[in-house]
Design an enzyme around this catalytic site. Structure first.
Site, short mmCIF file in Angstrom:
data_model
loop_
_atom_site.label_atom_id
_atom_site.label_comp_id
_atom_site.label_asym_id
_atom_site.label_seq_id
_atom_site.Cartn_x
_atom_site.Cartn_y
_atom_site.Cartn_z
N GLU A 78 5.21 -2.20 0.90
CA GLU A 78 5.32 -1.28 2.02
C GLU A 78 5.91 -1.91 3.27
OE1 GLU A 78 2.38 0.52 -0.77
OE2 GLU A 78 2.71 -1.50 0.02
N GLN B 45 2.89 6.33 -0.86
CA GLN B 45 2.33 7.04 -2.01
C GLN B 45 1.03 7.74 -1.62
OE1 GLN B 45 1.13 4.93 -5.81
NE2 GLN B 45 3.21 5.63 -6.33
N PHE B 46 0.23 7.05 -0.84
CA PHE B 46 -0.96 7.62 -0.19
C PHE B 46 -1.02 7.04 1.21
CE2 PHE B 46 -1.87 7.89 -4.67
CZ PHE B 46 -2.44 9.14 -4.83
N ALA B 47 -1.49 7.82 2.16
CA ALA B 47 -1.55 7.35 3.55
C ALA B 47 -2.37 6.08 3.67
CB ALA B 47 -2.13 8.44 4.45
N ASP B 48 -3.37 5.92 2.81
CA ASP B 48 -4.22 4.71 2.83
C ASP B 48 -3.37 3.44 2.70
OD1 ASP B 48 -7.17 6.10 1.83
OD2 ASP B 48 -5.31 7.11 1.33
N PHE B 49 -2.28 3.53 1.91
CA PHE B 49 -1.50 2.33 1.61
C PHE B 49 -0.65 1.87 2.79
CE2 PHE B 49 -1.36 3.73 -3.14
CZ PHE B 49 -2.73 3.56 -3.22
N HIS C 61 -7.91 6.48 -1.42
CA HIS C 61 -6.87 7.50 -1.51
C HIS C 61 -7.21 8.75 -0.71
CE1 HIS C 61 -6.37 4.99 -5.10
NE2 HIS C 61 -5.11 5.38 -5.14
#
Length: 687
Positions: A426, A448-452, A493
């Site tokens: 990222e 892919q997910f905001a968490d990442f 996630h």
């Protein structure tokens, strides 16, 4: 006594090994093959190194006099900066570090501008907002570093990618030190450049120490260049103190890279003879090691070789020095006479974002009743059609279509060059998006997910957010953030982490609740040349439908949507929580609530919020995020300051529990504030 003898022997052999290692590494150290250069080029290189050396000598004097605030010395490393810059074309980007003064002088930046930059004056490049070499200039195709070092390597990837997409045979050069190669960004950037065959010249100055930490405590491989093999990348070791070797080998490599586009890793063997910055000193360097490298000075030794070859006379040497010193003196005089920087609060605030006026693209009468996820897809598709310089990047976004299938079919329509699968990196991809913007393109990055996004946090908050304020360079980047709980995805996630970014000046944060808004606001975000974090709640993707314009349409950022008119209570929300509010009010049909969907969190529509509270006198803020430090807290503070005399009750916040997001449905339901919303509305209405 025996212990002292053993310690002495150990110290002696350690120093001997260090010295021997440098000797072996540099056995051919000062072999200047002058026959590889024309006499004119040989002298040009000498003068090119002499200039930054004489500037530095003067700057160190000014530092001691308190006339500049800080200095990072490149004394002893001039050959690298000069050699790299000389093999590049003037329209090819170069990303230097703070010890590469020769890059700036070789790009012919007027010295008074550099001097004013270091004094924080108006003719510098950052309007007094940043110091030393932390700046860029499109005029001279130089993109300066940030203190976090690593992101600029990924930025170089993005610049090179833009050239490649336009089929321009140009290379991009980027610098780092041996210490910077320990950062994850280094490995991510090299991997991306290799996978995408980007013509980036990665220049590593192995100068012995990362501040005070020696190389043997930084990495275990024998040479940094060895790391190139791990990424399938060509790599070379060059004597960084030998200007002839630097120039001739790099010239050959650079020419080859333009013809056969690929990344190349260069390790320059050199040494830092002064402190990391002047205040640090060099007490940690053994005396014999320092003496060894002083004897390998790139200018003194080259000068001696030129004199022996009858290419330089002592008289010419003096003439060159006199001319450069005269130029330094004249330009310093200009800089010293320049007035101190001045600004206003209005000017400072205005430069946080690049000025932008959205041209209206109103919605059409022809609409389609579609899902939230389809509105996002439709907006991306139409934006890709509208902007042929727009690139979508992210994990699995190409043939697979992304984990939510939003970009499915895009490769067939727009090609794999513009819809790019990325490695799991990222930070490098956000940095590459910044590079695309620097080189005149637009980028949409899908997390892919905001968490990442935490893995790409640094370039977002320290590069994208600050770059326009620092040196007037916009960051035309949208980061899409599939977020939110309610779908049983667990702690990694399910976050809705908008507050990480609303805190950071320079970022815009958008968080729609309805398909029509999602389509129009995403299109507007892509048009906006400023960095935008675009939050898309996963639970809304396939559960919420609405009438959406078929044509390309936009909405201005920073404008809330007034959903319901009422006089008993103001309810302010955004994202999925807006639907909680509407569902609760259907159940509590006796409550007359004034409801605002914020849609954009930064910039915030303060006027709409204040007007609503003045009308009702009571405020309930509903967010899915946990309470402390969230958007609701700032809205509460705003109303306490601006509307205190209008309030007829306490400001209330409905939010999630202060825990990570749990997986099991019963726990997740308990976590979310939705289950507590009806009671909170009733309590405040009846207060």
């Amino acid at each position: 006594m025996k212990l002292l003898i053993l310690q002495y022997v150990e110290c002696f052999f350690k120093k001997l090994i260090i010295s021997f290692t440098f000797e072996i590494t540099n056995y051919n150290y000062m072999n200047f093959q002058l026959d590889l250069l024309s006499p004119e080029k040989a002298i040009e290189l000498y003068k090119a190194m002499l200039k930054p050396r004489l500037i530095e000598t003067k700057m160190l004097t000014l530092l001691r006099q308190g006339k500049i605030s800080k200095w990072f010395s490149g004394i002893g490393q001039e050959a690298i900066a000069v050699g790299v810059t000389q093999v590049l074309n003037q329209d090819e980007y170069i990303l230097p570090m703070h010890r590469n003064l020769g890059v700036f002088t070789e790009r012919k930046i007027p010295l008074y501008r550099l001097f004013e930059q270091w004094q924080g004056k108006a003719n510098g490049f950052t309007k007094g907002r940043d110091r030393s070499f932390h700046f860029g200039t499109q005029e001279f195709k130089i993109i300066g570093m940030i203190s976090h070092l690593g992101p600029q390597l990924g930025v170089a990837d993005g610049i090179a990618l833009a050239h490649k997409l336009r089929e321009k045979n140009k290379i991009t050069a980027v610098f780092t030190g041996e210490g910077g190669t320990s950062e994850g960004d280094f490995h991510e950037a090299l991997n991306v450049a290799s996978v995408w065959s980007l013509p980036v010249l990665f220049c590593v100055e192995n100068n012995g120490y990362g501040l005070s930490t020696p190389t043997e405590e930084q990495f275990k491989c024998e040479h940094i260049a060895d790391r190139g093999q791990a990424y399938g990348m060509e790599a070379h070791i060059i004597d960084g103190n030998n200007i002839v070797e630097v120039y001739t080998k790099l010239n050959e490599i650079a020419t080859s890279m333009r013809e056969n586009q690929r990344p190349v890793l260069i390790e320059f063997k050199t040494f830092r003879r002064r402190g990391h910055e002047e205040a640090s000193g060099t007490k940690y360097v053994p005396d014999d090691l320092m003496a060894y490298w002083k004897s390998k000075d790139p200018i003194d030794n080259y000068e001696e070789a030129l004199i022996k070859a009858n290419l330089l006379t002592p008289k010419q040497k003096q003439e060159f020095s006199t001319k450069i010193i005269k130029e330094i003196t004249e330009h310093l005089d200009i800089a010293f006479k320049a007035p101190a920087i001045s600004s206003s609060v209005e000017d400072e605030l205005a430069d946080v974002y690049k000025s932008f006026s959205l041209e209206p693209s109103p919605k059409s009468e022809v609409t389609t009743h579609i899902r939230f996820v389809d509105a996002i897809r439709n907006s991306l598709q139409q934006s890709m059609q509208k902007f042929d310089n727009l690139v979508i990047m992210g994990q699995d976004v190409a043939e697979y279509g992304g984990v939510f299938k939003i970009t499915e079919g895009f490769v067939e329509q727009f090609g794999k060059e513009r819809v790019r699968n990325t490695p799991i990196c990222e930070s490098a991809i956000v940095s590459a998006a910044m590079g695309l913007s620097i080189n005149g393109m637009k980028a949409v990055v899908e997390m892919q997910f905001a968490d990442f996004v935490s893995s790409g946090f640094n370039p977002i908050v320290n590069y994208l957010a600050k770059v326009h304020y620092r040196w007037n360079q916009h960051a035309d980047v949208v980061v899409r953030m599939p977020c939110g709980a309610g779908v049983g995805a667990g702690p990694f996630h399910s976050q809705t982490n908008e507050a990480w970014f609303t805190k950071t000046p320079g970022l815009k944060v958008v968080y729609p609740a309805f398909p029509e808004d999602a389509k129009a606001l995403l299109a507007a975000s892509i048009e906006d040349p400023n960095p935008v974090l675009f939050f898309e709640h996963k639970a809304l993707y396939r559960s919420v439908r609405g009438d959406v314009s078929e044509n390309y349409t936009t909405l201005p950022l920073g404008k809330a949507n007034h959903l319901k008119e009422g006089h008993q209570i103001s309810i302010i929300s955004f994202g999925a929580a807006v639907h909680w509010v509407l569902e609760s009010l259907e159940e509590l049909d006796h409550v007359e609530a004034d409801v605002l969907d914020l849609r954009t969190l930064a910039p915030l529509d303060e006027e709409a919020i204040i007007n609503s509270v003045k009308k009702t006198g009571k405020l309930l803020i509903v967010q899915e995020d946990t309470s402390f430090g969230g958007v609701a807290s700032d809205i509460s503070a705003l109303i306490s300051d601006q509307c205190f005399e209008y309030l007829d009750g306490p400001i209330k916040i409905v939010s999630s529990l202060p825990t990570p997001v749990p997986f099991a449905q019963a726990l997740e339901t308990q976590f979310l504030g939705k289950s507590r919303l009806n009671k909170s509305i009733e309590d405040l209405v009846n207060y």
